[in-house]
Design a protein around this motif. Structure first.
Motif, PDB file in Angstrom:
ATOM      1  N   GLU A   1     -17.080  -3.967   5.059  1.00 18.19           N
ATOM      2  CA  GLU A   1     -15.714  -3.835   5.293  1.00 18.19           C
ATOM      3  C   GLU A   1     -14.911  -3.223   3.892  1.00 18.19           C
ATOM      4  O   GLU A   1     -15.339  -3.473   3.018  1.00 18.19           O
ATOM      5  CB  GLU A   1     -15.140  -5.242   5.552  1.00 18.19           C
ATOM      6  N   PRO A   2     -13.877  -2.420   4.378  1.00 15.31           N
ATOM      7  CA  PRO A   2     -13.142  -1.796   3.446  1.00 15.31           C
ATOM      8  C   PRO A   2     -12.199  -2.997   2.840  1.00 15.31           C
ATOM      9  O   PRO A   2     -12.109  -4.007   3.146  1.00 15.31           O
ATOM     10  CB  PRO A   2     -12.124  -0.871   4.081  1.00 15.31           C
ATOM     11  N   LYS A   3     -11.706  -2.757   1.679  1.00 12.50           N
ATOM     12  CA  LYS A   3     -11.228  -3.733   0.999  1.00 12.50           C
ATOM     13  C   LYS A   3      -9.789  -3.323   0.239  1.00 12.50           C
ATOM     14  O   LYS A   3      -9.804  -2.250  -0.136  1.00 12.50           O
ATOM     15  CB  LYS A   3     -12.046  -4.231  -0.209  1.00 12.50           C
ATOM     16  N   LEU A   4      -8.721  -4.086   0.274  1.00 14.08           N
ATOM     17  CA  LEU A   4      -7.598  -3.758  -0.143  1.00 14.08           C
ATOM     18  C   LEU A   4      -7.625  -4.262  -1.810  1.00 14.08           C
ATOM     19  O   LEU A   4      -7.917  -5.254  -2.110  1.00 14.08           O
ATOM     20  CB  LEU A   4      -6.283  -4.545   0.377  1.00 14.08           C
ATOM     21  N   GLU A   5      -7.275  -2.997  -2.582  1.00 16.42           N
ATOM     22  CA  GLU A   5      -7.516  -3.275  -3.886  1.00 16.42           C
ATOM     23  C   GLU A   5      -6.449  -2.940  -4.928  1.00 16.42           C
ATOM     24  O   GLU A   5      -5.594  -2.146  -4.578  1.00 16.42           O
ATOM     25  CB  GLU A   5      -8.696  -2.157  -4.660  1.00 16.42           C
TER      26      GLU A   5
ATOM     27  N   GLU B   1       0.789  -1.235  -0.252  1.00 16.95           N
ATOM     28  CA  GLU B   1      -0.001   0.060   0.029  1.00 16.95           C
ATOM     29  C   GLU B   1       0.857   1.356  -0.086  1.00 16.95           C
ATOM     30  O   GLU B   1       1.901   1.452   0.765  1.00 16.95           O
ATOM     31  CB  GLU B   1      -0.789   0.022   1.250  1.00 16.95           C
TER      32      GLU B   1
ATOM     33  N   THR C   1      -4.200   0.081  -2.711  1.00 13.28           N
ATOM     34  CA  THR C   1      -4.892   1.101  -1.891  1.00 13.28           C
ATOM     35  C   THR C   1      -5.791   0.419  -1.120  1.00 13.28           C
ATOM     36  O   THR C   1      -6.603  -0.534  -1.521  1.00 13.28           O
ATOM     37  CB  THR C   1      -5.265   2.447  -2.447  1.00 13.28           C
ATOM     38  N   GLU C   2      -6.312   0.908   0.080  1.00 12.77           N
ATOM     39  CA  GLU C   2      -7.423   0.350   0.664  1.00 12.77           C
ATOM     40  C   GLU C   2      -8.565   1.348   0.377  1.00 12.77           C
ATOM     41  O   GLU C   2      -8.721   2.446   0.547  1.00 12.77           O
ATOM     42  CB  GLU C   2      -7.454   0.237   2.182  1.00 12.77           C
ATOM     43  N   THR C   3     -10.021   0.738  -0.044  1.00 14.82           N
ATOM     44  CA  THR C   3     -11.232   1.499  -0.594  1.00 14.82           C
ATOM     45  C   THR C   3     -12.022   1.391   0.524  1.00 14.82           C
ATOM     46  O   THR C   3     -12.213   0.335   1.103  1.00 14.82           O
ATOM     47  CB  THR C   3     -11.509   0.601  -1.816  1.00 14.82           C
ATOM     48  N   SER C   4     -12.723   2.546   1.088  1.00 13.21           N
ATOM     49  CA  SER C   4     -13.466   2.549   2.029  1.00 13.21           C
ATOM     50  C   SER C   4     -14.865   1.772   1.565  1.00 13.21           C
ATOM     51  O   SER C   4     -15.155   1.526   0.581  1.00 13.21           O
ATOM     52  CB  SER C   4     -13.770   3.918   2.394  1.00 13.21           C
TER      53      SER C   4
END
Length: 167
Positions: A151-155, A64, A125-128
């Motif tokens: 839940e947020p997700k690492l994308e 990230e 990035t982490e998406t809210s």
């Protein structure tokens, strides 16, 4: 007289040999299959574009906050149904990349499908949750599907400055 005939013979033989030694030029006709693309954003080409597997390897090495400038080729999975302001590309059965367009400078056709080549910046990035729900809404997902996002997700993300859409 013999000397004169001998000299003329040598001169004739020399010129005759030079004509025979001329190299024949072989012209190679390079057959290049031109692929028709619709171009969006900056002008780019399809040379040296990583395939989905190669791009997935690059993403797996990113943390990230890391970014790399690259070019990739992939299959469109989904396009924003409201404006064409984002699209997702398949990397494999489990992974996809979310593509947005630099400075909202261009958009994709709402019905875009098939193969694309994109050029720009790849990052993780982490998406809210709110942003994930917004994308689900843009994609026309049902209210139940949108509510299930909790839940947020690492994308894997990509900011494209140019796109070629295969015709």
């Amino acid at each position: 007289m013999k000397k004169l005939v001998l000299i003329l013979f040598v001169i004739t033989l020399t010129f005759a040999c030079k004509d025979n030694n001329k190299e024949t030029e072989e012209t190679k006709t390079e057959v290049k299959q031109d692929i028709a693309y619709a171009s969006f954003g900056d002008e780019i080409n399809d040379a040296d574009a990583l395939d989905a597997k190669g791009m997935l390897e690059k993403y797996n090495n990113l943390k990230e906050g890391d970014t790399i400038m690259t070019k990739m080729r992939g299959q469109i999975k989904e396009v924003c149904s409201m404006k064409g302001c984002w699209m997702t590309l398949d990397l494999d059965e489990e992974h996809q990349v979310m593509v947005k367009f630099k400075d909202y400078g261009f958009f994709m056709p709402l019905n875009a499908e098939g193969e694309v080549v994109i050029n720009g910046k790849a990052f993780v990035t982490e998406t809210s949750v709110d942003e994930l729900r917004h994308y689900a809404e843009d994609a026309g997902k049902s209210e139940e599907e949108i509510a299930a996002i909790t839940e947020p997700k690492l994308e894997y993300r990509f900011e494209a400055d140019g796109v070629l859409l295969k015709q």
